[in-house]
Design a protein around this motif. Structure first.
Motif, PDB file in Angstrom:
ATOM      1  N   LEU B  11       6.362  -7.501  10.550  1.00 52.73           N
ATOM      2  CA  LEU B  11       5.036  -7.343  10.254  1.00 52.73           C
ATOM      3  C   LEU B  11       3.972  -7.213  11.305  1.00 52.73           C
ATOM      4  O   LEU B  11       3.087  -6.529  11.315  1.00 52.73           O
ATOM      5  CB  LEU B  11       4.597  -8.432   9.134  1.00 52.73           C
ATOM      6  N   ALA B  14       3.740  -4.056  13.349  1.00 52.01           N
ATOM      7  CA  ALA B  14       3.055  -3.101  12.552  1.00 52.01           C
ATOM      8  C   ALA B  14       1.594  -3.473  12.727  1.00 52.01           C
ATOM      9  O   ALA B  14       0.646  -2.338  12.947  1.00 52.01           O
ATOM     10  CB  ALA B  14       3.429  -3.047  10.906  1.00 52.01           C
ATOM     11  N   PHE B  18      -1.555  -0.996  14.521  1.00 52.31           N
ATOM     12  CA  PHE B  18      -2.602  -0.480  13.674  1.00 52.31           C
ATOM     13  C   PHE B  18      -3.764  -0.940  14.316  1.00 52.31           C
ATOM     14  O   PHE B  18      -4.877  -0.299  14.522  1.00 52.31           O
ATOM     15  CB  PHE B  18      -2.451  -0.928  12.358  1.00 52.31           C
ATOM     16  N   LEU B  30      -4.119  -5.753   8.989  1.00 45.31           N
ATOM     17  CA  LEU B  30      -3.219  -6.601   8.346  1.00 45.31           C
ATOM     18  C   LEU B  30      -3.515  -5.997   6.735  1.00 45.31           C
ATOM     19  O   LEU B  30      -2.450  -5.837   6.042  1.00 45.31           O
ATOM     20  CB  LEU B  30      -3.712  -7.990   8.337  1.00 45.31           C
ATOM     21  N   ARG B  31      -4.712  -5.695   6.530  1.00 49.60           N
ATOM     22  CA  ARG B  31      -4.797  -5.216   5.011  1.00 49.60           C
ATOM     23  C   ARG B  31      -4.161  -3.862   4.826  1.00 49.60           C
ATOM     24  O   ARG B  31      -3.407  -3.611   3.860  1.00 49.60           O
ATOM     25  CB  ARG B  31      -6.539  -5.049   4.755  1.00 49.60           C
ATOM     26  N   LEU B  32      -4.253  -2.709   5.939  1.00 49.20           N
ATOM     27  CA  LEU B  32      -3.455  -1.443   5.819  1.00 49.20           C
ATOM     28  C   LEU B  32      -2.110  -1.660   5.926  1.00 49.20           C
ATOM     29  O   LEU B  32      -1.490  -1.214   4.940  1.00 49.20           O
ATOM     30  CB  LEU B  32      -4.019  -0.771   7.036  1.00 49.20           C
ATOM     31  N   VAL B  33      -1.561  -2.719   6.841  1.00 47.72           N
ATOM     32  CA  VAL B  33      -0.025  -2.947   6.544  1.00 47.72           C
ATOM     33  C   VAL B  33       0.260  -3.163   5.310  1.00 47.72           C
ATOM     34  O   VAL B  33       1.544  -2.938   4.618  1.00 47.72           O
ATOM     35  CB  VAL B  33       0.243  -3.697   7.892  1.00 47.72           C
ATOM     36  N   LEU B  34      -0.386  -4.569   4.696  1.00 49.15           N
ATOM     37  CA  LEU B  34       0.115  -4.954   3.301  1.00 49.15           C
ATOM     38  C   LEU B  34      -0.148  -3.897   2.350  1.00 49.15           C
ATOM     39  O   LEU B  34       0.770  -4.408   1.252  1.00 49.15           O
ATOM     40  CB  LEU B  34      -0.750  -6.315   3.273  1.00 49.15           C
ATOM     41  N   HIS B  35      -1.146  -2.968   2.432  1.00 47.05           N
ATOM     42  CA  HIS B  35      -1.024  -1.928   1.420  1.00 47.05           C
ATOM     43  C   HIS B  35       0.191  -1.217   1.523  1.00 47.05           C
ATOM     44  O   HIS B  35       0.814  -0.713   0.549  1.00 47.05           O
ATOM     45  CB  HIS B  35      -2.207  -1.090   1.776  1.00 47.05           C
ATOM     46  N   LEU B  36       0.599  -0.801   2.913  1.00 49.13           N
ATOM     47  CA  LEU B  36       2.103   0.096   3.040  1.00 49.13           C
ATOM     48  C   LEU B  36       2.936  -0.812   2.279  1.00 49.13           C
ATOM     49  O   LEU B  36       4.219  -0.128   1.861  1.00 49.13           O
ATOM     50  CB  LEU B  36       1.996   0.171   4.550  1.00 49.13           C
ATOM     51  N   LEU B  37       3.216  -2.038   2.702  1.00 50.06           N
ATOM     52  CA  LEU B  37       4.180  -2.895   2.181  1.00 50.06           C
ATOM     53  C   LEU B  37       4.526  -2.863   0.626  1.00 50.06           C
ATOM     54  O   LEU B  37       5.526  -2.918   0.072  1.00 50.06           O
ATOM     55  CB  LEU B  37       4.009  -4.424   2.549  1.00 50.06           C
TER      56      LEU B  37
END
Lengths: 206, 206
Positions: B11, B14, B18, B30-37
């Motif tokens: 995480l 990633a 970003f 972090l928000r974008l990565v958690l969205h992709l998750l």
């Protein structure tokens, strides 16, 4: 702007993918893609593969359901943490917010969301059964409810309270230093830290 | 926020990738990565691979230096375009902006930047030699300078003017309907379109 002409289908695909991200419009997506176009192939490979690997290889901790690189996350696997103090949070970001305060030495339970009938999210969509199991397992001596002080957070608190009250395990909730109606993740560390130190017994009134 | 504790190295990697993007802070990353998750593995593969492929496979048009999926871009390869009218622009986005006005039927020359001593960008870093060659090649009957009306744009205009004035090819510049000091890419289509229709002969004064 009317329908945009892209000079390359490869470029257009990349822009389309970025534009699917929340809060990223087509103009921003184009700017990000053109920025990546200026980086080396190796750096762009690193970017793309970091995202792909993260999604494919990241795990959920079998105990607290936080994301982890291993079956049991670092926090749950740490014998120095207080495994009798269980902090219930909505999501991964909230674990990070609480960890950042450095005021909490217990362990977590990540619900994976919050009860929200408007969004069609009910108790069955969340890790509530596993929470009830953990609380009845005997190791937990305090449950700290650390959900956002919103209507949905309160609803979820009440639901959990009713499910675990019969266990006899004391239930606390973070002190409402956090202003009512705010999202937990935007609280500053000091306020959030103090609200953990000053936690109070949970009742239907606070 | 002080140093952030990530629950997973995957995480964190990633998020770091970003956060390298312009205008993306660590919270947004972090928000974008958690969205992709939350997306399917297949969708995240599509995202990552679209970016990797774009960077690895996109080409530069050998004539105008715009990006392209082929050796010669769609515009340069189009016999219906007026190959005697050459529009000089700073970058790919400006080609897209001019194309969007639907007022221009000529071809382009993408400099790949603008002369900016402050940023260490000189004429040698740009596609100016190839422009001079094209102008002296005989096919071009008008050079339309369509750079942003900024100090750097003016400097670049003057530099190009001095390099190609001896060719005898008429040099025009877009009408300054665009307000001085603005970036070209933010101009609205109508203004930008009109400034192309009302283009005027280039002198050292306008």
């Amino acid at each position: 702007m009317s329908l945009q002409q892209y000079p390359s289908v490869l470029l257009e695909n990349a822009v389309n993918e970025f534009a699917k991200l929340p809060g990223v419009g087509r103009k921003s997506a184009l700017r990000l893609v053109l920025h990546l176009l200026k980086q080396s192939e190796e750096d762009v490979d690193l970017f793309g593969n970091a995202v792909i690997r993260m999604r494919r290889e990241v795990k959920r901790c079998r105990s607290c359901h936080n994301i982890s690189d291993t079956d049991l996350c670092d926090i749950c696997a740490n014998p120095a943490r207080d495994h009798s103090l269980l902090c219930v949070v909505e999501n991964i970001k909230d674990v990070m917010s609480v960890e950042n305060t450095q005021q909490f030495r217990g362990v977590y339970h990540v619900l994976g969301g919050i009860i929200s009938p408007m969004d069609g999210i009910g108790p069955a969509d969340l890790e509530i059964d596993s929470l009830v199991q953990r609380v009845h397992g005997g190791e937990v001596h305090e449950v700290l409810l650390a959900l956002s002080p919103t209507m949905e957070g309160d609803t979820t608190n009440f639901y959990i309270y009713r499910k675990i009250a019969d266990s006899g395990v004391p239930i606390t909730t973070i002190a409402r230093g956090v202003s009512i109606g705010d999202e937990l993740e935007y609280a500053d560390e000091v306020t959030l830290g103090r609200s953990i130190v000053n936690r109070v017994p949970f009742t239907m009134k606070n």
